[in-house]
Design an enzyme around this catalytic site. Structure first.
Site, PDB file in Angstrom:
ATOM      1  N   ASP A 198       0.824  -1.192   0.000  1.00 35.83           N
ATOM      2  CA  ASP A 198       0.000   0.000   0.000  1.00 35.83           C
ATOM      3  C   ASP A 198       0.864   1.249   0.000  1.00 35.83           C
ATOM      4  O   ASP A 198       0.669   2.176  -0.795  1.00 35.83           O
ATOM      5  CB  ASP A 198      -0.880  -0.024   1.263  1.00 35.83           C
ATOM      6  CG  ASP A 198      -2.075   0.848   1.123  1.00 35.83           C
ATOM      7  OD1 ASP A 198      -2.805   0.981   2.103  1.00 35.83           O
ATOM      8  OD2 ASP A 198      -2.270   1.396   0.028  1.00 35.83           O
ATOM      9  N   ASP A 340      -9.180  -1.077   3.017  1.00 38.57           N
ATOM     10  CA  ASP A 340      -8.758  -0.747   4.376  1.00 38.57           C
ATOM     11  C   ASP A 340      -9.667  -1.389   5.399  1.00 38.57           C
ATOM     12  O   ASP A 340      -9.212  -1.969   6.383  1.00 38.57           O
ATOM     13  CB  ASP A 340      -8.759   0.773   4.567  1.00 38.57           C
ATOM     14  CG  ASP A 340      -7.800   1.457   3.624  1.00 38.57           C
ATOM     15  OD1 ASP A 340      -8.063   2.605   3.216  1.00 38.57           O
ATOM     16  OD2 ASP A 340      -6.768   0.835   3.302  1.00 38.57           O
TER      17      ASP A 340
END
Lengths: 419, 139
Positions: A198, A340
C-alpha cells in the site's frame, strides 16, 4: 440575518466527520469479531486450510517449526502481493483504455458473488451451528434478495446512504472473514506485506494506484472504486449553500460525462459514492480469494461553510485524486477505501482467534493509526495509504499484548490483585 | 460576532442533516428522499421510485421495502408528492403481502416440523440440504 451562519466550530464539524468515518470501520470490525467467535470454536479447526491463492506456495500445518512457517508465510505473501500488483496494473490499463463499463460490470459481478456465495456459506455455517429450521425455499429467496439488492445499491443505482454504507460494510465483513480462515502466520505476514505494498503503490511515482489517480485527474473522471465515503456534514446554514452544492454536483456531472457515461458519477459527489473499481477478485479453483478492493480518495479539503472558495478548492482538489488509502471526497467528506476496512477487520479477526484482550488492544491500535493517518492527511493534503500506520501499530500491539500484557493480566487475576 | 454566534446556535439544535431542512413552515417539502438534500430531486425520484417498483416484481420484496424506506418522507406527507406516492404505496403493499406469505410458509415449516410434513421435511430443511449437496465443504 444577512450573514450565513457558519457551522458551529471546526472542532464540531471535524469531530462529526471523524465519527462518520470511524463508525462503519468499527461496525465492520465488530461484526467480524462476532462471526469469528461464533463460528470458530477451537484452535484445531484452523488446521483445515482453505486452498486459495494466498496459500498456494505453502500450506501451513501445525507440526512445522516456526522458521518453516515463517518462510512459508513469506512465500505466500509474496505471491499474493505479486498477484495484487499485476491485477492493479491490469486495472490501470483497462482504465487507460476507457473500459469503464467492463470494469463496472465486473465489479458488480464480483460483489454479487461475494454477497451471494460467501454470504450464503457463512449463513449456512450459522444455520448449521444453531440448527435453525429454515427451509431451502425461504433461504434461497432471502439470499437472492439480499445479493441482488446489494449489487443494485452499491453499483447500479442510487439508494439511501445508510443502505449503501450497510452493504459496503457487509461486503467488507464477508471478505475479511474469509481472510481469517487462512493459516495464522500467513495472515500476519500477509497483513504486513499488504501494508508495505500500500505504501509503495500510493506514494511511489511508479505505483499503480498513483498512476490510476493521475490518469483520472488528467481526464477529469471519476475512478471506479469501492469506497466508503462518510456522509458529508451538511452546513447548517441556509438553503443557499445546499443549492450551491447541487449546482456543483451538476457541473461535475457534465464534466465527467464526457468520455464515459457514468451513472455513478453524480452519486459520487455529495454522498455515498461507491463507484466500482478493481476488486482483484481472483478466484482460483474452488478456493476463494477475497477481493483487494482499491480505494479512491481525494485530497483533504478545508471544510468550510463558504461555498465559493470551496468550489475552487474542489476543482484543485480533485486533480490530485489518488487511489488507495484515505482522502477527502470532492464534497469535503472523508473517503476510506473498502480494502482498508477489510484488512483492519482481518487483523482484528485474527486477534479475536486468540483472545479478547488482543482484540481490544488491536482495535485501539487501529483507531489510533487511523487518527494518525487523518492528521497526516490534513498536513500533506493529498491522498495517503491508510493501511501502513494502522497495520504496523496493530501488529505491534498484538505481539506486545501476547508476549507481555497477557502474562501480566493473567498473573494479576490469578492472584486476585486486579482484573 | 456575538450575533453570528447566537445565530449559529439555533441551527445547531436541528437534528442530523438527514432530515429535511425546512426553516419556513409554509414551504412545501423539497426533498422526497430520506437523505434530504443529499438525496434525489423530485424529478429523479419519480423515475427511481418507478424503477424500484417495477424491479421488485422479480421476486424482490426487499427492494420494495427499501423503496419505502428511501422515500419515507413521501409516505408521511403523501400530498406533496402525488406521483412518487403512487409507486411507493404499491411497493409497501406488495412488500407486506409478500412478507406475510413468506413468513407464514416459513413459520409453518419451522413449527410444523416433521409431524406435519413427514419425510419431506428432512429433505427440505436447509442444514440437511447443505450437507447433502456439500455446500459448506469449501475445502
Amino acid at each position: 440575518m444577512a450573514q450565513n451562519p457558519r457551522p458551529t466550530t471546526v472542532l464540531e464539524s471535524l469531530g462529526e466527520e471523524l465519527i462518520r468515518i470511524i463508525t462503519p470501520v468499527s461496525v465492520c470490525m465488530l461484526l467480524v469479531v462476532l462471526l469469528v467467535t461464533v463460528l470458530i470454536d477451537d484452535a484445531s479447526s484452523s488446521s483445515e486450510t482453505v486452498t486459495s491463492i494466498a496459500t498456494i506456495a505453502y500450506d501451513e500445518t501445525v507440526s512445522d517449526s516456526s522458521w518453516d512457517k515463517f518462510v512459508g508465510a513469506l512465500l505466500n505473501s509474496l505471491v499474493f502481493v505479486v498477484v495484487v500488483t499485476v491485477v492493479t496494473f491490469v486495472l490501470v490499463l483497462l482504465f487507460y483504455l476507457r473500459c469503464t463499463r467492463f470494469l463496472k460490470i465486473y465489479m458488480g459481478f464480483s460483489s454479487f458473488v461475494v454477497l451471494g456465495f460467501m454470504g450464503g456459506e457463512i449463513a449456512l455455517f450459522l444455520i448449521q451451528d444453531f440448527n435453525v429450521p429454515v427451509d431451502s425455499i425461504t433461504f434461497v429467496l432471502v439470499l437472492f434478495n439480499f445479493a441482488v439488492v446489494g449489487v443494485l445499491a452499491v453499483f447500479m443505482s442510487k439508494m439511501a446512504i445508510f443502505v449503501t454504507q450497510g452493504y459496503l460494510v457487509v461486503i467488507g465483513m464477508l471478505v475479511a472473514y474469509w481472510f481469517t480462515l487462512l493459516p495464522e502466520w500467513t495472515t500476519w505476514v500477509l497483513l504486513v506485506a499488504m501494508a508495505l505494498y500500500d505504501l509503495a503503490a500510493v506514494l511511489l511515482p511508479v505505483g499503480p494506484l498513483r498512476l490510476l489517480v493521475e490518469l483520472a485527474i488528467s481526464r477529469d473522471e471519476e475512478i471506479p472504486a469501492l469506497v466508503n465515503e462518510a456522509r458529508p456534514v451538511t452546513p447548517h446554514d441556509s438553503q443557499g449553500a445546499v443549492g450551491e452544492r447541487r449546482v456543483w454536483r451538476d457541473r461535475r456531472n457534465e464534466n465527467s460525462s464526457i468520455g464515459n457515461e457514468n451513472p455513478n458519477s453524480n452519486s459520487n459527489l455529495g454522498e455515498f459514492g461507491n463507484v466500482d473499481n478493481d476488486s482483484s477478485l481472483v478466484r482460483a479453483e474452488e478456493g476463494r480469494i477475497p477481493d483487494r478492493d482499491q480505494e479512491l480518495s481525494a485530497p483533504l479539503l478545508e471544510h468550510v461553510a463558504n461555498v465559493q472558495p470551496r468550489r475552487q478548492e474542489d476543482v484543485v482538489a480533485s486533480e490530485s485524486l489518488l487511489l488507495e488509502g484515505i482522502g477527502l471526497g470532492s464534497s469535503g467528506s472523508i473517503k476510506l477505501g473498502l480494502g482498508d476496512f477489510i484488512f483492519y477487520s482481518v487483523l482484528v479477526g485474527r486477534a479475536a482467534m486468540y483472545d479478547f484482550m488482543t482484540v481490544y488492544a488491536c482495535y485501539l491500535a487501529i483507531i489510533g493509526g487511523l487518527g494518525v493517518t487523518l492528521i497526516l492527511l490534513a498536513v500533506y493534503q493529498k491522498a495517503l495509504p491508510a493501511l501502513p500506520v494502522s497495520i504496523m501499530l496493530g501488529v505491534l500491539f498484538y505481539v506486545l499484548t501476547r508476549l507481555l500484557l497477557e502474562v501480566f493480566v493473567v498473573q494479576c487475576s490469578l492472584n486476585l490483585i486486579m482484573f | 460576532m456575538e450575533a453570528s454566534r447566537s445565530n449559529s446556535e439555533i441551527p445547531n439544535l436541528n437534528p442530523s442533516p438527514r432530515r429535511n431542512p425546512i426553516p419556513i413552515p409554509s414551504a412545501s417539502l423539497r426533498w422526497p428522499t430520506i437523505d434530504g438534500p443529499l438525496g434525489l430531486s423530485e424529478e429523479e425520484s419519480v423515475s427511481y421510485a418507478r424503477r424500484f417498483y417495477k424491479f421488485g416484481f422479480a421476486l424482490l420484496p426487499w427492494l420494495w421495502a427499501l423503496n419505502c424506506f428511501y422515500f419515507w418522507p413521501v409516505l408521511r406527507h403523501s400530498r406533496s408528492f402525488p406521483r412518487i406516492h403512487h409507486y411507493v404505496l404499491r411497493s409497501a403493499v406488495g412488500f407486506t403481502v409478500f412478507t406475510a406469505l413468506l413468513l407464514s410458509w416459513a413459520l409453518t415449516f419451522a413449527i410444523g416440523g416433521e409431524h406435519l410434513f413427514g419425510h419431506v421435511w428432512d429433505q427440505l430443511v436447509m442444514y440437511n440440504l447443505a450437507d447433502t449437496l456439500g455446500l459448506t465443504g469449501w475445502s
